[in-house]
Design an enzyme around this catalytic site. Sequence first.
Site, mmCIF file in Angstrom:
data_model
loop_
_atom_site.group_PDB
_atom_site.id
_atom_site.type_symbol
_atom_site.label_atom_id
_atom_site.label_comp_id
_atom_site.label_asym_id
_atom_site.label_seq_id
_atom_site.Cartn_x
_atom_site.Cartn_y
_atom_site.Cartn_z
ATOM 1 N N TYR A 56 0.948 -1.412 0.149
ATOM 2 C CA TYR A 56 -0.156 -0.045 0.089
ATOM 3 C C TYR A 56 0.690 1.261 0.056
ATOM 4 C CZ TYR A 56 -4.042 -3.037 0.031
ATOM 5 O OH TYR A 56 -5.023 -3.872 -0.293
ATOM 6 N N ARG A 59 1.540 1.993 -3.797
ATOM 7 C CA ARG A 59 0.494 2.471 -4.413
ATOM 8 C C ARG A 59 0.255 3.897 -3.827
ATOM 9 N NH1 ARG A 59 -3.956 -1.749 -3.633
ATOM 10 N NH2 ARG A 59 -5.237 -0.491 -5.030
ATOM 11 N N GLN A 91 -14.976 2.262 -6.306
ATOM 12 C CA GLN A 91 -14.558 1.154 -5.647
ATOM 13 C C GLN A 91 -12.891 1.513 -5.407
ATOM 14 O OE1 GLN A 91 -15.900 -2.748 -7.443
ATOM 15 N NE2 GLN A 91 -16.366 -1.222 -9.028
ATOM 16 N N HIS A 109 -14.770 1.029 -0.862
ATOM 17 C CA HIS A 109 -13.344 0.077 -0.375
ATOM 18 C C HIS A 109 -12.355 0.886 0.117
ATOM 19 C CE1 HIS A 109 -15.217 -2.674 -3.650
ATOM 20 N NE2 HIS A 109 -15.697 -3.038 -2.424
ATOM 21 N N GLY A 176 -15.818 1.416 -15.900
ATOM 22 C CA GLY A 176 -14.691 0.907 -15.794
ATOM 23 C C GLY A 176 -14.112 -0.135 -14.829
ATOM 24 N N SER A 178 -14.801 -4.357 -13.534
ATOM 25 C CA SER A 178 -14.752 -5.989 -14.227
ATOM 26 C C SER A 178 -15.994 -6.540 -13.731
ATOM 27 C CB SER A 178 -13.627 -6.488 -13.864
ATOM 28 O OG SER A 178 -13.553 -6.763 -12.611
ATOM 29 N N ASN A 202 -17.113 0.777 -20.678
ATOM 30 C CA ASN A 202 -16.276 0.118 -20.265
ATOM 31 C C ASN A 202 -15.135 -0.503 -21.482
ATOM 32 O OD1 ASN A 202 -14.311 -2.413 -19.604
ATOM 33 N ND2 ASN A 202 -15.744 -2.725 -17.879
ATOM 34 N N LEU A 203 -13.856 -0.763 -21.570
ATOM 35 C CA LEU A 203 -13.040 -0.718 -22.426
ATOM 36 C C LEU A 203 -13.755 -2.193 -23.212
ATOM 37 C CD1 LEU A 203 -10.671 0.534 -23.812
ATOM 38 C CD2 LEU A 203 -9.298 -0.855 -22.216
ATOM 39 N N GLU A 204 -13.929 -3.192 -22.445
ATOM 40 C CA GLU A 204 -14.675 -4.487 -22.958
ATOM 41 C C GLU A 204 -15.704 -4.919 -22.113
ATOM 42 O OE1 GLU A 204 -10.917 -6.291 -22.602
ATOM 43 O OE2 GLU A 204 -11.275 -7.223 -20.663
HETATM 44 C C1 BV8 Z 1 -17.857 -8.558 1.588
HETATM 45 C C2 BV8 Z 1 -9.604 -2.498 -2.123
HETATM 46 C C3 BV8 Z 1 -19.477 -9.361 3.350
HETATM 47 C C4 BV8 Z 1 -8.385 -3.187 -1.901
HETATM 48 C C5 BV8 Z 1 -11.201 -4.035 -3.093
HETATM 49 C C6 BV8 Z 1 -18.429 -15.834 -3.760
HETATM 50 C C7 BV8 Z 1 -19.313 -15.226 -4.418
HETATM 51 C C8 BV8 Z 1 -19.568 -13.790 -4.237
HETATM 52 C C9 BV8 Z 1 -18.824 -13.139 -3.251
HETATM 53 C C10 BV8 Z 1 -17.989 -13.622 -2.644
HETATM 54 C C11 BV8 Z 1 -17.656 -15.064 -3.011
HETATM 55 N N1 BV8 Z 1 -16.656 -15.246 -1.973
HETATM 56 C C12 BV8 Z 1 -16.121 -14.130 -1.334
HETATM 57 C C13 BV8 Z 1 -17.126 -13.212 -1.525
HETATM 58 C C14 BV8 Z 1 -17.098 -11.698 -1.463
HETATM 59 C C15 BV8 Z 1 -16.031 -10.911 -1.860
HETATM 60 C C16 BV8 Z 1 -15.871 -11.017 -3.454
HETATM 61 O O1 BV8 Z 1 -16.700 -10.565 -4.087
HETATM 62 N N2 BV8 Z 1 -15.058 -11.983 -3.934
HETATM 63 C C17 BV8 Z 1 -14.840 -12.090 -5.258
HETATM 64 C C18 BV8 Z 1 -13.367 -12.219 -5.633
HETATM 65 C C19 BV8 Z 1 -15.692 -13.355 -5.572
HETATM 66 N N3 BV8 Z 1 -16.226 -9.557 -1.638
HETATM 67 C C20 BV8 Z 1 -15.870 -8.852 -0.326
HETATM 68 O O2 BV8 Z 1 -15.182 -9.836 0.393
HETATM 69 C C21 BV8 Z 1 -16.479 -7.766 0.202
HETATM 70 N N4 BV8 Z 1 -16.829 -7.681 1.486
HETATM 71 O O3 BV8 Z 1 -18.358 -9.257 0.654
HETATM 72 O O4 BV8 Z 1 -18.485 -8.390 3.077
HETATM 73 C C22 BV8 Z 1 -20.703 -8.485 2.907
HETATM 74 C C23 BV8 Z 1 -21.423 -8.882 1.834
HETATM 75 C C24 BV8 Z 1 -22.317 -8.060 1.262
HETATM 76 C C25 BV8 Z 1 -22.916 -6.842 2.393
HETATM 77 C C26 BV8 Z 1 -22.167 -6.654 3.427
HETATM 78 C C27 BV8 Z 1 -20.968 -7.222 3.671
HETATM 79 C C28 BV8 Z 1 -15.374 -6.623 0.227
HETATM 80 C C29 BV8 Z 1 -14.384 -6.572 -1.265
HETATM 81 C C30 BV8 Z 1 -13.482 -5.260 -1.428
HETATM 82 C C31 BV8 Z 1 -12.180 -6.066 -1.719
HETATM 83 N N5 BV8 Z 1 -11.328 -4.478 -1.776
HETATM 84 N N6 BV8 Z 1 -10.432 -3.092 -3.059
HETATM 85 C C32 BV8 Z 1 -7.330 -2.422 -2.725
HETATM 86 O O5 BV8 Z 1 -7.959 -1.565 -3.689
HETATM 87 O O6 BV8 Z 1 -6.191 -2.694 -2.312
HETATM 88 S S1 BV8 Z 1 -11.763 -4.912 -4.421
HETATM 89 C C33 BV8 Z 1 -10.907 -4.380 -5.871
HETATM 90 O O7 BV8 Z 1 -11.202 -5.226 -6.754
HETATM 91 C C34 BV8 Z 1 -11.531 -3.105 -6.348
HETATM 92 O O8 BV8 Z 1 -11.601 -2.248 -5.163
HETATM 93 C C35 BV8 Z 1 -12.886 -3.461 -7.111
HETATM 94 O O9 BV8 Z 1 -13.812 -3.690 -6.019
HETATM 95 C C36 BV8 Z 1 -12.594 -4.892 -7.437
HETATM 96 C C37 BV8 Z 1 -12.696 -5.032 -8.893
HETATM 97 O O10 BV8 Z 1 -11.598 -4.092 -9.430
HETATM 98 P P1 BV8 Z 1 -12.119 -3.292 -10.692
HETATM 99 O O11 BV8 Z 1 -12.358 -1.831 -10.085
HETATM 100 O O12 BV8 Z 1 -13.568 -3.662 -11.350
HETATM 101 O O13 BV8 Z 1 -10.717 -3.432 -11.595
HETATM 102 P P2 BV8 Z 1 -10.406 -4.581 -12.312
HETATM 103 O O14 BV8 Z 1 -8.889 -4.485 -12.603
HETATM 104 O O15 BV8 Z 1 -11.107 -5.745 -11.939
HETATM 105 O O16 BV8 Z 1 -10.927 -4.310 -13.731
HETATM 106 C C38 BV8 Z 1 -10.882 -3.022 -14.527
HETATM 107 C C39 BV8 Z 1 -11.824 -2.700 -15.419
HETATM 108 O O17 BV8 Z 1 -11.751 -1.412 -16.177
HETATM 109 C C40 BV8 Z 1 -11.931 -3.852 -16.516
HETATM 110 O O18 BV8 Z 1 -13.269 -4.210 -16.770
HETATM 111 C C41 BV8 Z 1 -11.364 -3.208 -17.716
HETATM 112 O O19 BV8 Z 1 -12.131 -3.833 -19.151
HETATM 113 C C42 BV8 Z 1 -11.810 -1.808 -17.463
HETATM 114 N N7 BV8 Z 1 -10.748 -0.822 -18.164
HETATM 115 C C43 BV8 Z 1 -9.519 -0.769 -18.219
HETATM 116 N N8 BV8 Z 1 -8.917 0.387 -18.718
HETATM 117 C C44 BV8 Z 1 -10.116 0.963 -18.910
HETATM 118 C C45 BV8 Z 1 -11.409 0.421 -18.761
HETATM 119 N N9 BV8 Z 1 -12.596 1.080 -18.974
HETATM 120 C C46 BV8 Z 1 -12.341 2.110 -19.544
HETATM 121 N N10 BV8 Z 1 -11.541 2.785 -19.893
HETATM 122 C C47 BV8 Z 1 -10.199 2.249 -19.788
HETATM 123 N N11 BV8 Z 1 -9.015 3.134 -20.094
#
Ligand code: BV8
Length: 233
Positions: A56, A59, A91, A109, A176, A178, A202-204
Amino acid sequence: MCKPDNIVILTGAGISAESGVATFRAADGLWEGHKVEAVATPEGFAADPALVHAFYDARRARLDEVVPNAAHEALALLDAEWPGELLIVTQNVDDLHERAGAQRLVHMHGELLKAWCLACDSRVPWTGSMSEAAICPACAAPGRLRPDIVWFGEMPYDMDRIEAALRNADLFVSIGTSGAVYPAAGYVQTAKYCGAHTVEINLEPSQGSIFFDEVRLGKAGVEVPKWVEEMLA
Ligand code: BV8
């Protein structure tokens, strides 16, 4: 569709990509070279606080090298001009929305530029590195600070405010992200269920594209200013 009154905008790492901030799901599925479990979970922090602080710190330090892009600027303009209700739910843990001037904003987040003291439960602004020896400015306890970031398994911030805004939204726009992480990834379904028109920029296509009424593919820096111009026309 008739002019919406109330808008909810969800943003993810893709909105900051053109500012030079790395997105998460690069091809290798690693977060800047780290396994998610090692750096973005409470267990990972307990196991190796030095590694998590270093992840962190790096970053946080990089924020000095990046600036908001046209997409952040356009959302800040919409926020300033929009007469109805509007909420930007990000997020992202960077401060680019704020630096562009966004006001009606929540960081579900957490934020890189905040520390959370586990001794006195204060949340304080933090810019430098946050080693294990860092002193809490509120209670002076040493070595009890963690990044004020919501890790996997932890409760996101501002859930009540976000869900109230979603229930009241006529328009939900996701930019933006995923659609990989919940509960954020489920917001489009909540908004749709409550009658909102839903747009993805989104890009895709994201993992949740099928839930959106409208998908606009392209760079946020190009598509978001175009969309805001339409909204303010
Ligand atoms: C919770 C901070 C309970 C950290 C982050 C099974 C099924 C369902 C859920 C779960 C499961 N097992 C566990 C869970 C819950 C879990 C979860 O969802 N896990 C996933 C992996 C399945 N979630 C949690 O634990 C959350 N808490 O559930 O608590 C609860 C539930 C309900 C109600 C109350 C309590 C907490 C999750 C938080 C984690 N922390 N961030 C840090 O930053 O270091 S997550 C982090 O990744 C981000 O914050 C964001 O949320 C997530 C996804 O990232 P994105 O922002 O989408 O970025 P990514 O790289 O993935 O994608 C980029 C996108 O941009 C792409 O689509 C790309 O095409 C696009 N792009 C790229 N360039 C461009 C663009 N678009 C436009 N223009 C461009 N130029």
